[in-house]
Design an enzyme around this catalytic site. Structure first.
Site, short mmCIF file in Angstrom:
data_model
loop_
_atom_site.label_atom_id
_atom_site.label_comp_id
_atom_site.label_asym_id
_atom_site.label_seq_id
_atom_site.Cartn_x
_atom_site.Cartn_y
_atom_site.Cartn_z
N ARG A 48 20.04 -5.95 -7.85
CA ARG A 48 18.58 -5.94 -7.72
C ARG A 48 18.13 -6.86 -6.59
O ARG A 48 17.02 -6.74 -6.09
CB ARG A 48 17.92 -6.31 -9.05
CG ARG A 48 16.40 -6.25 -9.02
CD ARG A 48 15.75 -6.05 -10.40
NE ARG A 48 16.47 -6.62 -11.51
CZ ARG A 48 16.47 -7.92 -11.84
NH1 ARG A 48 15.75 -8.78 -11.16
NH2 ARG A 48 17.18 -8.35 -12.86
N TYR A 99 -5.07 7.06 0.83
CA TYR A 99 -4.20 7.90 0.00
C TYR A 99 -4.67 7.80 -1.46
O TYR A 99 -4.93 6.70 -1.97
CB TYR A 99 -2.76 7.40 0.15
CG TYR A 99 -1.80 8.04 -0.80
CD1 TYR A 99 -1.52 9.40 -0.72
CD2 TYR A 99 -1.16 7.29 -1.78
CE1 TYR A 99 -0.64 9.99 -1.60
CE2 TYR A 99 -0.27 7.88 -2.67
CZ TYR A 99 -0.02 9.23 -2.57
OH TYR A 99 0.84 9.81 -3.44
N ASP A 173 -1.35 0.51 6.05
CA ASP A 173 -0.48 1.61 5.64
C ASP A 173 -0.25 2.46 6.89
O ASP A 173 -1.16 3.14 7.37
CB ASP A 173 -1.14 2.41 4.51
CG ASP A 173 -0.24 3.53 3.99
OD1 ASP A 173 0.59 4.05 4.76
OD2 ASP A 173 -0.40 3.92 2.81
N LYS A 198 7.97 9.96 3.79
CA LYS A 198 7.34 10.89 4.72
C LYS A 198 8.11 10.95 6.04
O LYS A 198 9.25 11.36 6.05
CB LYS A 198 5.87 10.51 4.89
CG LYS A 198 5.15 10.18 3.57
CD LYS A 198 4.93 11.39 2.68
CE LYS A 198 4.43 11.05 1.28
NZ LYS A 198 3.24 10.21 1.18
C1 PLP Z 1 2.62 9.44 0.17
C2 PLP Z 1 1.83 8.27 0.59
C3 PLP Z 1 1.90 7.06 -0.13
C4 PLP Z 1 2.71 6.93 -1.41
O1 PLP Z 1 4.09 6.96 -1.14
P1 PLP Z 1 5.18 7.50 -2.21
O2 PLP Z 1 6.45 7.37 -1.44
O3 PLP Z 1 4.79 8.90 -2.56
O4 PLP Z 1 5.12 6.61 -3.39
C5 PLP Z 1 1.17 5.97 0.34
N1 PLP Z 1 0.41 6.07 1.46
C6 PLP Z 1 0.31 7.21 2.16
C7 PLP Z 1 -0.55 7.25 3.38
C8 PLP Z 1 1.01 8.35 1.76
O5 PLP Z 1 0.89 9.48 2.46
#
Ligand code: PLP
Length: 360
Positions: A48, A99, A173, A198
């Protein structure tokens, strides 16, 4: 591991960072280290706390963003670990079109009395600065730029400077732009967060998240929280994410070129009311005239475009965002978020166009 220096261009960093040293019989790629524990008295001790496959991924992403990275089990694991940094009843200012999972997490923290959130139009720089000044308990400015799915762009440099004068920490983000199109730390942000699910992974086959910061104290605090909360990725996920990151620049270049062309063609189609596209990246959000019904028809009427949520993969996907109960009600009913992949642009257009032509 060999470290690229800042002289190198992003494409070279993406390919070379986090590799084993160039010594005889070293593998070119860091192996997947499947272990829950390590022989005692070293630096790692337990699964961990650290893993060599995570470290390789973290070194590569950190080098691209200009800081030190920490890998997490998902983007939301990274985001909620960050929100947990806010002290009791601290303020968080965030885009109203963040998001939807981020908005839901803010509402969840708020409902338990942990923090208070203010959601704003992030393109209105003056209003965001006013809101930071008005809330003396404001601890965090959460930016997402471009926003998901409205594709609004924040003035990160101006907002970060104003936030720092007020002692407010700035998070960005950077999932949509990726470090290749935007490096928030160099614009003054304190922390970058990614859904590595992504573009970074890029093949719709792994869930992962990451945080990057150039501040050693913030890094230590977040590493401590990851150790405690345990939202860590599996070694195989980290290996897949790093394998994906190696081609990020090539994938993004093609996907962005496709998106620019599709945004142009969509704007000329009579079934389209409005095309939201910030001029970079590979997400487009056209608003279909005729609202929810027309948009629901389009997402079922294609053969190449896959009707699916998520984004940033090599394959083109799309969805009507308001089909989600969590999505902000200020997002138009007919808005379809397109995640443009790396297929041939004419094939992608033909598939979309025939669907748009058949809306009645
Ligand atoms: C998909 C997404 C998230 C969340 O990420 P996960 O990997 O699905 O937990 C956060 N911010 C943005 C802009 C996203 O597109």
């Amino acid at each position: 591991m060999s470290s690229p220096t800042s002289r190198l261009h992003p494409a070279t960093i993406a390919v070379t960072a986090g590799r084993p040293p160039h010594d005889p019989d070293q593998p070119l790629n860091v192996p997947i280290t499947m272990t829950s524990t390590y022989v005692a008295t070293g630096d790692l001790e337990y699964g961990r706390y650290g893993n060599p496959t995570w470290s390789a991924f973290e070194e590569a992403l950190g080098a691209l963003e200009g800081g030190r990275a920490l890998a997490f089990a998902s983007g939301m694991a990274a985001a909620t670990t960050l929100l947990d940094l806010v002290g009791q009843d601290g303020g968080v200012i965030a885009p109203r079109h963040s998001y939807s999972g981020t908005i839901a997490a803010l509402a969840d923290f708020e409902s338990r009395g942990r923090l208070h959130a203010t959601l704003l139009d992030i393109t209105d720089t003056a209003a965001v600065i006013d809101a930071m000044e008005a809330d003396e308990d404001c601890a965090m400015l959460w930016l997402e730029s471009p926003t998901n799915p409205a594709l609004e762009v924040a003035d990160i440099a101006t907002l970060a400077a104003a936030a720092h004068e007020l002692g407010i920490r700035v998070i960005v983000d950077n999932t949509f732009a990726t470090p290749l199109l935007q490096q928030p730390l160099s614009l003054g942000a304190d922390i970058v967060v990614h859904s590595a699910t992504k573009y970074i992974s890029g093949h719709s086959d792994v869930l992962m998240g990451a945080i990057v910061t150039a501040d050693d104290d913030v890094y230590a605090a977040l590493k401590g929280r990851r150790d405690l909360m345990g939202a860590v990725p599996g070694p195989f996920e980290a290996w897949l994410a790093l394998r994906g990151l190696r081609t990020l620049h090539v994938r993004l270049e093609r996907a962005q070129a496709n998106a620019m062309e599709l945004a142009r063609r969509l704007a000329e189609h009579p079934a389209i009311e409005e095309v939201r596209y910030p001029g970079f990246g590979a997400i487009i959000a056209p608003v279909i005239a005729g609202g929810a019904d027309a948009a629901d028809f389009v997402v079922r009427a294609t053969s190449l475009w896959v009707h699916a949520t998520s984004l940033g993969g090599v394959e083109s996907t799309f969805e009507r965002r308001r089909r989600w109960k969590l999505e902000a009600t200020t997002i138009p009913e007919g808005l379809v978020r397109l995640s443009v992949g790396i297929e041939d642009v004419d094939d992608l257009w033909e598939d979309l166009r025939q669907a748009l032509d058949r809306i009645n």
